[in-house]
Design a protein around this motif. Structure first.
Motif, PDB file in Angstrom:
ATOM      1  N   ASP A 103      51.717  11.374  79.918  1.00 52.94           N
ATOM      2  CA  ASP A 103      51.831   9.924  79.788  1.00 52.94           C
ATOM      3  C   ASP A 103      51.231   9.415  78.483  1.00 52.94           C
ATOM      4  OD1 ASP A 103      52.998  10.004  82.210  1.00 52.94           O
ATOM      5  OD2 ASP A 103      51.420   8.959  83.309  1.00 52.94           O
ATOM      6  N   GLY A 104      50.109  10.014  78.057  1.00 55.35           N
ATOM      7  CA  GLY A 104      49.408   9.521  76.881  1.00 55.35           C
ATOM      8  C   GLY A 104      50.186   9.642  75.596  1.00 55.35           C
ATOM      9  N   ARG A 105      51.106  10.580  75.512  1.00 50.77           N
ATOM     10  CA  ARG A 105      51.880  10.741  74.283  1.00 50.77           C
ATOM     11  C   ARG A 105      53.381  10.612  74.499  1.00 50.77           C
ATOM     12  NH1 ARG A 105      51.524  17.160  72.770  1.00 50.77           N
ATOM     13  NH2 ARG A 105      51.837  18.021  74.852  1.00 50.77           N
ATOM     14  N   ALA A 106      53.796  10.164  75.673  1.00 54.84           N
ATOM     15  CA  ALA A 106      55.218  10.036  75.960  1.00 54.84           C
ATOM     16  C   ALA A 106      55.901   9.080  74.985  1.00 54.84           C
ATOM     17  CB  ALA A 106      55.433   9.568  77.398  1.00 54.84           C
ATOM     18  N   ALA A 107      55.259   7.947  74.705  1.00 51.16           N
ATOM     19  CA  ALA A 107      55.861   6.966  73.792  1.00 51.16           C
ATOM     20  C   ALA A 107      56.015   7.547  72.394  1.00 51.16           C
ATOM     21  CB  ALA A 107      55.002   5.708  73.745  1.00 51.16           C
ATOM     22  N   ALA A 108      54.973   8.204  71.893  1.00 49.62           N
ATOM     23  CA  ALA A 108      55.034   8.790  70.552  1.00 49.62           C
ATOM     24  C   ALA A 108      56.133   9.839  70.469  1.00 49.62           C
ATOM     25  CB  ALA A 108      53.683   9.403  70.186  1.00 49.62           C
ATOM     26  N   LEU A 109      56.261  10.668  71.510  1.00 51.01           N
ATOM     27  CA  LEU A 109      57.284  11.714  71.495  1.00 51.01           C
ATOM     28  C   LEU A 109      58.688  11.115  71.531  1.00 51.01           C
ATOM     29  CD1 LEU A 109      55.739  14.427  73.862  1.00 51.01           C
ATOM     30  CD2 LEU A 109      55.695  14.285  71.361  1.00 51.01           C
ATOM     31  N   GLY A 110      58.874  10.072  72.318  1.00 48.65           N
ATOM     32  CA  GLY A 110      60.175   9.415  72.341  1.00 48.65           C
ATOM     33  C   GLY A 110      60.524   8.828  70.984  1.00 48.65           C
ATOM     34  N   ILE A 111      59.552   8.207  70.339  1.00 48.35           N
ATOM     35  CA  ILE A 111      59.789   7.564  69.046  1.00 48.35           C
ATOM     36  C   ILE A 111      60.109   8.592  67.958  1.00 48.35           C
ATOM     37  CG2 ILE A 111      58.614   6.292  67.192  1.00 48.35           C
ATOM     38  CD1 ILE A 111      57.319   4.595  69.447  1.00 48.35           C
ATOM     39  N   VAL A 112      59.355   9.702  67.908  1.00 50.34           N
ATOM     40  CA  VAL A 112      59.619  10.693  66.867  1.00 50.34           C
ATOM     41  C   VAL A 112      60.923  11.443  67.129  1.00 50.34           C
ATOM     42  CG1 VAL A 112      57.179  10.998  66.322  1.00 50.34           C
ATOM     43  CG2 VAL A 112      58.254  12.524  67.989  1.00 50.34           C
ATOM     44  N   ALA A 113      61.326  11.553  68.396  1.00 54.82           N
ATOM     45  CA  ALA A 113      62.573  12.248  68.712  1.00 54.82           C
ATOM     46  C   ALA A 113      63.796  11.450  68.261  1.00 54.82           C
ATOM     47  CB  ALA A 113      62.653  12.534  70.209  1.00 54.82           C
ATOM     48  N   GLY A 114      63.726  10.136  68.399  1.00 53.84           N
ATOM     49  CA  GLY A 114      64.892   9.323  68.072  1.00 53.84           C
ATOM     50  C   GLY A 114      64.935   8.810  66.658  1.00 53.84           C
ATOM     51  N   ASN A 115      63.789   8.784  65.957  1.00 50.76           N
ATOM     52  CA  ASN A 115      63.725   8.194  64.625  1.00 50.76           C
ATOM     53  C   ASN A 115      63.363   9.261  63.604  1.00 50.76           C
ATOM     54  OD1 ASN A 115      64.099   5.322  65.438  1.00 50.76           O
ATOM     55  ND2 ASN A 115      62.226   5.729  66.574  1.00 50.76           N
ATOM     56  N   ARG A 116      64.352   9.658  62.780  1.00 50.84           N
ATOM     57  CA  ARG A 116      64.168  10.796  61.885  1.00 50.84           C
ATOM     58  C   ARG A 116      64.321  10.388  60.424  1.00 50.84           C
ATOM     59  NH1 ARG A 116      65.095  15.618  64.574  1.00 50.84           N
ATOM     60  NH2 ARG A 116      65.100  15.286  66.828  1.00 50.84           N
ATOM     61  N   ASN A 117      63.729  11.207  59.555  1.00 54.17           N
ATOM     62  CA  ASN A 117      63.710  10.940  58.117  1.00 54.17           C
ATOM     63  C   ASN A 117      64.982  11.467  57.446  1.00 54.17           C
ATOM     64  OD1 ASN A 117      62.800  10.159  55.611  1.00 54.17           O
ATOM     65  ND2 ASN A 117      61.423  11.891  55.352  1.00 54.17           N
ATOM     66  N   VAL A 118      66.132  10.948  57.884  1.00 57.73           N
ATOM     67  CA  VAL A 118      67.403  11.420  57.345  1.00 57.73           C
ATOM     68  C   VAL A 118      67.558  11.077  55.868  1.00 57.73           C
ATOM     69  CG1 VAL A 118      68.683   9.340  57.980  1.00 57.73           C
ATOM     70  CG2 VAL A 118      69.891  11.520  57.826  1.00 57.73           C
ATOM     71  N   ALA A 119      66.818  10.068  55.398  1.00 54.27           N
ATOM     72  CA  ALA A 119      66.906   9.677  53.986  1.00 54.27           C
ATOM     73  C   ALA A 119      66.451  10.799  53.061  1.00 54.27           C
ATOM     74  CB  ALA A 119      66.059   8.425  53.741  1.00 54.27           C
ATOM     75  N   LEU A 120      65.675  11.748  53.589  1.00 52.00           N
ATOM     76  CA  LEU A 120      65.237  12.881  52.780  1.00 52.00           C
ATOM     77  C   LEU A 120      66.415  13.610  52.157  1.00 52.00           C
ATOM     78  CD1 LEU A 120      63.284  15.201  51.873  1.00 52.00           C
ATOM     79  CD2 LEU A 120      63.660  16.196  54.133  1.00 52.00           C
ATOM     80  N   PHE A 121      67.516  13.694  52.895  1.00 49.97           N
ATOM     81  CA  PHE A 121      68.656  14.490  52.449  1.00 49.97           C
ATOM     82  C   PHE A 121      69.510  13.786  51.396  1.00 49.97           C
ATOM     83  CE2 PHE A 121      67.968  15.931  56.921  1.00 49.97           C
ATOM     84  CZ  PHE A 121      67.524  17.210  56.613  1.00 49.97           C
TER      85      PHE A 121
END
Length: 306
Positions: A252-270
């Motif tokens: 529970d303590g990191r569920a929000a962070a994991l959801g956010i990093v899973a859906g929001n990616r640094n595609v601009a790098l490419f």
């Protein structure tokens, strides 16, 4: 000044929306800012690391091991599954397929800790996942590019990933040094000020990624609407599914962070390492992708604060 920054922190979600609106309304400014995205992203990461501090960011060794496993899942398993799906449906080579494979192969966006804060949760797991995911990117990207030759040379991406990792090391190192010397125990007032600066910085950064959105809204509104609905559906679905699974697994303590990093990616790098014939058709999708990313605290804030 503190009052202004505290107001920006308190209304962080509104500040992000204003940044999106500016990027759409001012395409000339967006184009002028694109060359500075790398430096602005480094500033965002510095602020996130300064807010979290080294102890929370590093965490226990067990947490780091879990972060490595999650990076392999997010950056290898998911994009390879997408490649297989697009191959079966005959969409390999389509702009939509190219974008989603690249998005899933990317490390978490550097603004993830700030989005996590605005969603009312601990940003430390998000920061840790950014560092681990970017450090592993030179390895995780190899099978994805090997299976998708149209993306160009994997060596260029490896070089870009190495440069990004150096940038992350510099930004986080400087922030942690500052926390160890000047801001050992920051007051609540200082934390709110950092949150306010972060919200404003994120609003500025997004302007540079929205150069294709404003013209598309005016010239091809139906195409724009379709792409926006698609990226919103994919982004929010990934976030909700990952966060829900994490909660059910007892995290529970990191569920929000994991959801956010899973859906929001640094595609601009490419953007700087792929050939123009690959990048140009997905610029609008990349711009549309910033919208659900920046609307995450507003749209999913209640879900993440449960």
């Amino acid at each position: 000044m503190h009052g202004f920054l505290a107001t920006a922190a308190r209304h962080g979600r509104l500040v992000l929306v204003l940044g999106l609106a500016a990027g759409i309304a001012l395409p000339g400014l967006a184009l002028a800012m694109r060359p500075w995205i790398g430096e602005m992203v480094a500033g965002l990461l510095f602020l996130a690391a300064l807010r979290v501090g080294p102890k929370q960011a590093v965490g226990a060794l067990g947490d780091l091991g879990a972060s490595v496993g999650l990076a392999m899942l997010f950056q290898v398993v998911l994009p390879l599954a997408a490649i297989a799906l697009f191959a079966v449906t005959g969409m390999t080579g389509a702009a939509i397929a190219t974008f989603f494979v690249l998005m899933l192969a990317a490390a978490p966006v550097t603004g993830s800790p700030n989005l996590t804060i605005m969603s009312g949760n601990d940003p430390a797991p998000a920061l840790r996942q950014i560092v681990v995911g970017t450090a592993l990117l030179p390895l995780t990207v190899v099978p994805v590019f090997w299976l998708t030759p149209s993306f160009g040379r994997a060596g260029d991406v490896l070089a870009a990933a190495g440069g990004l990792m150096a940038l992350i090391a510099l930004a986080t190192g400087a922030a942690f040094l500052l926390r160890a010397t000047v801001l050992k125990n920051p007051s609540e007032r200082a934390v709110r000020s950092i949150d306010g600066v972060s919200a404003i910085a994120m609003a500025v950064v997004v302007i540079g990624l929205m150069s294709a959105v404003g013209p598309a809204m005016r010239e091809t509104p139906l195409i724009f609407a379709g792409m926006l609905l698609l990226v919103c559906a994919v982004n929010f679905t990934i976030q909700i599914v990952v966060a829900t699974l994490a909660r059910r697994a007892g995290h529970d303590g990191r569920a929000a962070a994991l959801g956010i990093v899973a859906g929001n990616r640094n595609v601009a790098l490419f953007l700087t390492v792929l050939p123009a014939e690959t990048v140009d058709p997905i610029l609008l999708l990349i711009g549309c992708y910033q919208i659900p990313m920046y609307l995450t605290p507003a749209v999913l804030g209640r879900f993440y604060r449960r």
